[in-house]
Design an enzyme around this catalytic site. Structure first.
Site, mmCIF file in Angstrom:
data_model
loop_
_atom_site.group_PDB
_atom_site.id
_atom_site.type_symbol
_atom_site.label_atom_id
_atom_site.label_comp_id
_atom_site.label_asym_id
_atom_site.label_seq_id
_atom_site.Cartn_x
_atom_site.Cartn_y
_atom_site.Cartn_z
ATOM 1 N N TYR A 172 0.842 -1.198 0.000
ATOM 2 C CA TYR A 172 0.000 0.000 0.000
ATOM 3 C C TYR A 172 0.881 1.254 0.000
ATOM 4 O O TYR A 172 0.688 2.172 -0.800
ATOM 5 C CB TYR A 172 -0.907 -0.027 1.236
ATOM 6 N N LYS A 220 1.125 4.274 -2.797
ATOM 7 C CA LYS A 220 0.791 5.659 -2.448
ATOM 8 C C LYS A 220 2.002 6.571 -2.631
ATOM 9 O O LYS A 220 1.863 7.742 -2.996
ATOM 10 C CB LYS A 220 0.277 5.723 -0.995
#
Lengths: 244, 447
Positions: free
Chosen positions: A150, A154
């Site tokens: 993740y 990002k």
């Protein structure tokens, strides 16, 4: 003015939508789940007495992204502000066992986001006006074992937005990268944290204010700038030993 | 997570999920892992109706979208987590008001259906369920079912007042009432005793809304003295003057928060006697007419945030009953004033005709609501004695306020409970939906 929410059922996007609508702007709420997107749109329209529509998009249907932006613009007119707020965060351990999950995380949060931003930026650059608000994360500032699929997606999105901002500057198109800390969303629900969790409405207030002031990057709440400054300054030989 | 109702007694733990979408909600039901589950909305029922000890709870606060409004007819379709306050804030400026409101605007519409709430206008318009025409529900099978007076009417009627035990309401359609603005034309009348209350109540037929505050510490010839309030939505836009709680809240500013006064000792019989007497004597004799904002008229206590905290960490219990005959009210008041325990805040009102079956509370007669600090065992014994009076008189206790009624008394008070449970069991044969209250009263499978 028209505002497009991508990932409209995310509490942050929804709250941002309400904030813009309270200023009288038209809203297009888009989500993978068309019924939910329409519910968000009806809610915004009823509460603020503004024009609002809702519809389906899928971050992974890359070939459809251009047509999708056309559909949005035929419904609510040229998009002045696009809020790119969709994302997925599957369990890190499960993603290590099953790379399909990791790949999806990277593709939705980064590749899909970049593809949609391209489609939007192209039109905004032609019109020489507009703003893209991309929701990155403090998790994208430094890789940690607990959340690196993740976080890397990002982080990549943040770098993408930086480059896009550089390209857009001479065309008067704003690119704002938002890095939220702990916000009261499904990602933090039930978490016990030493750092306070803020409401999506407070985040939305700060984000809309920053966008309207023409800012480039922001942490929300603001004190995450200091937290991340400390985290980023830990030398890697030490950082790699920490269980973060 | 630890959950409690507005009375802060009891406190029960449950595993909580907080869905953002109905997909999340369906997932929470599917992944409950054999546990029972219950919707917990604003937490404004008083006792254990919205608690599910050691089971699961779904917090519905984020399922709160307004879906559709018809400005011609006033029909509003909303998700169940929308509060009456949100509806009022948005629709009063557009000339609409909820058809029925309780004493607080912080309840959700889902909770309003589950408890089939009543308001000061029950004698004229019935309860909340009378103004709802359709429910969309997540049932135990995982299917989404739409029910109304024609489609699955048995599910519709079992859910109206069904205390959340038939499924989880996703959305509903409610008819708003046209109003000219926020103003209420109101009259307050000081009544010296219970007989006067009934006289004034009988001659208040022209008013859509009636309620009386009652001094439940005064006894003897003062038994039942109080202040009768009656009103109606003003028929045109007019100026209003601030109510007493508004003035108090304005004076206190941010200190208008019950948490700052949290104490197990602040409310005792002496302070409650003084408080009640002061409120009574402050009211001029005879009748006072004024025009007020709807907030002090309908929701006076909402002016103080977290007012439930003034009862201290012990919490408090509200005892609300309805009895068909006046004599039982006198008996109850005498029973209460004979003890050393006191009710700080008490209200009394006459209900209109019965409009629902099943577990819905309102029935013709006089309803009395008493707020007691949680005195522990002596209070529980007093309330058991009140149950006996109420049950013998053919009355009932309001489950939305209840934390302690026993099963035998409940069955006497709600003779239709078995028919209701048959419908419930048909839609939820395995007892997926449960609550602490449901198990206590034997309303769900295995209890």
């Amino acid at each position: 003015m028209s505002v497009l929410l991508l990932g409209a059922t995310s509490p942050i996007a929804e709250a941002i939508g309400h904030r813009y609508a309270s200023q009288g702007h038209a809203i297009y709420a888009a989500s993978r789940d068309a019924d939910e997107a329409e519910a968000v749109a009806s809610d915004i329209a009823l509460r603020h007495d503004v024009e609002a529509a809702g519809g389906h998009f899928d971050a992974l249907e890359f070939d459809r992204h251009d047509d999708f932006v056309d559909e949005v613009e035929s419904a609510v007119g040229p998009v002045d502000v696009a809020v790119v707020a969709f994302g997925v965060m599957p369990d890190q351990k499960e993603s290590q066992e099953n790379f399909k999950l990791a790949r999806r995380t990277i593709e939705v949060n980064y590749t899909g986001a970049a593809s949609l931003c391209e489609a939007l930026a192209r039109r905004m650059i032609d019109r020489e006006t507009g703003a893209i608000v991309g929701i990155s994360s403090v998790a994208g500032d430094r890789g940690r074992q607990s959340n690196y699929f993740y976080g890397s997606a990002k982080g990549a999105f943040r770098l993408y937005l930086q480059g896009l901002r550089n390209r857009c500057f001479e065309h008067d198109v704003q690119v704002l990268c938002v890095k939220p800390g702990f916000v009261d969303t499904p990602m933090t629900f039930g978490m016990e944290t030493a750092i306070p969790i803020v409401s999506p409405e407070d985040v939305a207030d700060s984000v809309v204010r920053a966008q309207q002031k023409g800012k480039d990057t922001m942490y929300v709440p603001w004190f995450w700038a200091w937290i991340m400054l400390i985290i980023k300054s830990i030398p890697e030989p030490i950082f790699k030993r920490l269980s973060l | 997570m630890e959950l409690s109702g507005w009375g802060r007694y009891p406190v029960h733990g449950a595993r909580c999920a907080r869905p953002e979408t109905r997909g999340d909600l369906q997932q929470a039901l599917a992944e409950r892992n054999g546990d029972s589950i219950l919707a917990h909305a604003a937490g404004r029922s008083y006792g254990d109706a919205a608690l599910n000890e050691d089971g699961r709870a779904v917090l519905t606060e984020r399922l709160d979208r307004m879906l559709e409004f018809d400005p011609e007819t006033g029909w509003l379709r909303v998700e169940a987590g929308v509060t009456l306050k949100e509806i009022i804030d948005i629709f009063v400026p557009r000339g609409w008001f909820p058809p029925v409101v309780p004493g607080t605007q912080y309840v959700t519409v889902g909770g309003a259906v589950g408890c089939n709430i009543h308001g000061k206008n029950h004698h004229q318009v019935g309860s909340f369920g009378d103004h709802v025409r359709r429910l969309e529900m997540l049932t135990a099978s995982g299917d989404i079912v739409t029910c109304d007076r024609d489609n699955h009417p048995e599910l519709f009627w079992a859910t109206v007042g069904g205390m959340g035990l038939t499924g989880i309401i996703l959305s509903l359609e409610v008819q708003l009432e046209p109003v000219a603005g926020p103003a209420i034309e109101m009259e307050s009348i000081r009544v010296e005793n219970l007989d006067e209350f009934f006289e004034v109540s009988a001659e208040s037929g022209d008013f859509t809304h009636t309620v009386s505050w009652i001094d439940c510490v005064a006894s003897g010839s003062n038994l039942g003295r109080g202040v009768f309030m009656r009103g109606r939505h003003a028929s045109e836009e007019v100026e209003w003057s601030p109510g007493p709680m508004e003035k108090l809240a304005k004076t206190l500013k941010s200190a208008a928060d019950g948490r700052l006064f949290e104490s197990n000792w602040l409310l005792n019989r002496a302070t409650m006697r003084i408080g009640n007497a002061a409120y009574f004597h402050k009211e001029p004799k005879g009748k006072t007419e004024q025009i007020v904002h709807y907030e002090p008229f309908f929701f006076p206590l909402d002016a103080i945030d977290h007012w439930n905290h003034i009862y201290g960490s012990r919490g408090f219990l509200q005892y609300q009953c309805v009895v068909p005959e006046r004599e039982a009210i006198r008996e109850i008041l005498e029973e209460v004033t004979a003890t050393s325990m006191a009710s700080f805040l008490s209200v009394i009102k006459e209900f209109g005709p019965r409009t629902h079956t099943g577990l819905s509370f309102p029935e013709p007669g006089i309803t009395l609501a008493l707020d007691f600090p949680n005195y522990g065992e002596p209070l529980m014994e007093l309330l058991d004695r009140l149950d006996a009076i109420v049950a013998t008189a053919g009355g009932r206790v309001y489950l939305g306020k209840d934390a302690r009624l026993d099963r035998q008394s409940f069955r006497k008070m709600y003779p239709e409970w078995e028919e209701w449970r048959d419908v419930r069991d048909e839609w939820d044969p395995d007892g997926v939906f449960q609550s602490s209250l449901g198990r206590r009263l034997g309303l769900v499978k295995g209890s």
